[in-house]
Scaffold this motif. Structure first.
Motif, PDB file in Angstrom:
ATOM      1  N   ASP A  84       0.745 -14.049  -1.305  1.00  0.00           N
ATOM      2  CA  ASP A  84       0.621 -13.732  -2.716  1.00  0.00           C
ATOM      3  C   ASP A  84       0.375 -12.255  -2.979  1.00  0.00           C
ATOM      4  O   ASP A  84       0.370 -11.421  -2.069  1.00  0.00           O
ATOM      5  N   GLN A  85       0.145 -11.954  -4.240  1.00  0.00           N
ATOM      6  CA  GLN A  85      -0.020 -10.583  -4.721  1.00  0.00           C
ATOM      7  C   GLN A  85      -1.482 -10.346  -5.093  1.00  0.00           C
ATOM      8  O   GLN A  85      -2.131 -11.215  -5.673  1.00  0.00           O
ATOM      9  N   PHE A  86      -2.016  -9.170  -4.715  1.00  0.00           N
ATOM     10  CA  PHE A  86      -3.387  -8.841  -5.108  1.00  0.00           C
ATOM     11  C   PHE A  86      -3.432  -7.443  -5.705  1.00  0.00           C
ATOM     12  O   PHE A  86      -2.557  -6.612  -5.451  1.00  0.00           O
ATOM     13  N   GLY A 123       2.890  -2.205  -1.188  1.00  0.00           N
ATOM     14  CA  GLY A 123       2.825  -2.035  -2.635  1.00  0.00           C
ATOM     15  C   GLY A 123       3.618  -0.805  -3.036  1.00  0.00           C
ATOM     16  O   GLY A 123       3.332   0.292  -2.546  1.00  0.00           O
ATOM     17  N   PRO A 124       4.601  -0.923  -3.915  1.00  0.00           N
ATOM     18  CA  PRO A 124       5.472   0.220  -4.231  1.00  0.00           C
ATOM     19  C   PRO A 124       4.841   1.268  -5.144  1.00  0.00           C
ATOM     20  O   PRO A 124       5.175   2.440  -5.070  1.00  0.00           O
ATOM     21  N   CYS A 172      -1.702   2.745   1.167  1.00  0.00           N
ATOM     22  CA  CYS A 172      -1.631   3.698   0.054  1.00  0.00           C
ATOM     23  C   CYS A 172      -1.213   5.090   0.504  1.00  0.00           C
ATOM     24  O   CYS A 172      -1.659   5.562   1.555  1.00  0.00           O
ATOM     25  N   PRO A 173      -0.426   5.798  -0.323  1.00  0.00           N
ATOM     26  CA  PRO A 173      -0.316   7.249  -0.150  1.00  0.00           C
ATOM     27  C   PRO A 173      -1.615   7.887  -0.644  1.00  0.00           C
ATOM     28  O   PRO A 173      -2.243   7.397  -1.577  1.00  0.00           O
ATOM     29  N   PHE A 232       3.207  -9.825  -0.656  1.00  0.00           N
ATOM     30  CA  PHE A 232       3.564 -10.298   0.688  1.00  0.00           C
ATOM     31  C   PHE A 232       2.362 -10.251   1.635  1.00  0.00           C
ATOM     32  O   PHE A 232       2.504  -9.939   2.819  1.00  0.00           O
ATOM     33  N   ALA A 233       1.191 -10.569   1.105  1.00  0.00           N
ATOM     34  CA  ALA A 233      -0.029 -10.565   1.911  1.00  0.00           C
ATOM     35  C   ALA A 233      -0.166 -11.923   2.601  1.00  0.00           C
ATOM     36  O   ALA A 233      -0.969 -12.774   2.198  1.00  0.00           O
TER      37      ALA A 233
END
Length: 396
Positions: A203-205, A123-124, A157-158, A143-144
């Motif tokens: 998909d995206q979550f 996740g960007p 995550c950062p 892209f999960a």
């Protein structure tokens, strides 16, 4: 280098037999997988029954904890029947290695269910803000692969302090952690309308200010938090991903070449005087595609088997060994793509119909090469390292 024996290259035949036993069921479901963009419930039952989602899960969490050579063979076997299914199993295998970084009670919470599957993606614009007992997590991840049948998800995550400033590690780099959450706690968006590998449902979550306990987050760095000390976990998930996705590519290519031989034996091309099988250009092209695929596949297996012997002797994986696996895996993916391209092109108009197996293989292999593991830039990294030039080893 300790040369691998034929038995070591062959892997654990008992585990590989599990994949062979379900290959027909996977092939029978491939049409539904493509149409629905999901692995159907009946097939998931079969895969779980064979334990194929637990290949790299630690034995302490009731996993198989197999070796990477066996993992390659299993993924390749499934990919011969369906690329999307093999991709999901490869992805789930790498994700399951996260159990090695969790306290045992948490690992049992996540993987105790025999149908447990962990999936994740990048996740960007995401963040995990420190708070009492854990983190508040916000962001969108994509892209999960396999996420739609996963029981848990990982959100990379950062890490930020409560005031929003980035947390740094001992090397002065931003800290990153993977937050583990139940799949029921996320909001899904269907984005997976793709050229190939449609059944992975990558998909995206999203999460919005969601609390994650500290003990449900990991770094995935062996020298920091790894609880397991077996050779599989000293090698790391990154190397297993490379081996697994090379197996996906080789399996797709193997089925494509086998399918092409069946086509060539029976096809009389329009306007030709002789059957396709008698065309000298086709004969030569088939032989070269076969040689290149076998050689690339052999490089992956031989390299990984030799490295595995060192790991089993108590060593950590070295940068040189990681470079070798990266080189071998990327090469295998692209030699597989070349083999599929040959089969698709040589088969002519026969291969352009959605009902033909070569059409699916062509789309799937070209989706594999677009993913991180198949990118040609990995050769730049390998070449730079070989010549002593500063190289980015992030994905090695």
């Amino acid at each position: 280098m300790l040369m691998a024996t034929p038995a070591e290259l062959a892997g654990d035949r008992n585990v590989i037999a599990r994949a062979e036993a379900v290959r027909t069921a996977v092939a029978d479901a491939s049409g539904e997988i493509e149409r629905t963009r999901r692995l159907p419930p009946e097939l998931l039952d079969t895969l779980h029954g064979a334990g194929l989602f637990r290949l790299l899960l630690p034995r302490s969490s009731n996993g198989i904890e197999t070796d990477p050579v066996t993992f390659f063979h299993v993924i390749e076997t499934i990919a011969r029947a369906d690329g999307s299914t093999a991709w999901c199993l490869s992805q789930a295998g790498g994700c399951a290695m996260s159990a090695a970084y969790l306290d045992l009670p948490v690992a049992h919470e996540i993987f105790g269910d025999e149908r447990a599957v962990l999936a994740w993606g990048p996740g960007p614009k995401v963040r995990a803000i420190e708070c009492e007992g854990g983190y508040r997590v916000t962001g969108v991840w994509a892209f999960a692969s396999g996420g739609r049948h996963a029981t848990w998800l990982g959100a990379h995550c950062p890490v930020l302090a409560a005031d929003g400033s980035p947390r740094l590690d001992a090397d002065g780099q931003p800290q990153e952690r993977t937050m583990l959450v139940r799949s029921a706690d996320v909001e899904w968006t269907d984005i997976w309308n793709t050229v190939g590998l449609r059944g992975t449902a990558s998909d995206q979550f999203a999460l919005n200010d969601f609390f994650v306990r500290s003990d449900h987050s990991i770094t995935r760095q062996f020298d920091r938090e790894c609880r397991e000390h077996g050779p599989l976990y000293r090698m790391g998930a990154g190397t297993c991903y490379q081996v697994g996705f090379a197996g996906v590519a080789c399996g797709i290519a193997r089925s494509a070449l086998d399918c092409f031989v069946d086509v060539a034996r029976n096809k009389m091309p329009r306007g030709a005087k002789n059957p396709l099988r008698e065309n000298a250009v086709v004969q030569s092209g088939l032989a070269q595609a076969e040689v290149n695929l076998r050689a690339a596949r052999g490089f992956v297996l031989q390299s990984m088997a030799e490295i595995w012997k060192h790991l089993c002797a108590g060593a950590l994986i070295t940068v040189e060994q990681r470079i070798t696996v990266r080189m071998a895996a990327t090469n295998a993916i692209h030699k597989a793509r070349e083999a599929v391209d040959f089969a698709y092109n040589a088969a002519g108009a026969t291969a352009i119909f959605e009902s033909h197996p070569l059409e699916r293989r062509f789309r799937d292999i070209h989706t594999v090469t677009q993913q991180l593991q198949g990118q040609l830039r990995h050769f730049e990294t390998v070449g730079a390292w070989m010549m002593g030039v500063e190289a980015d080893l992030t994905f090695v």
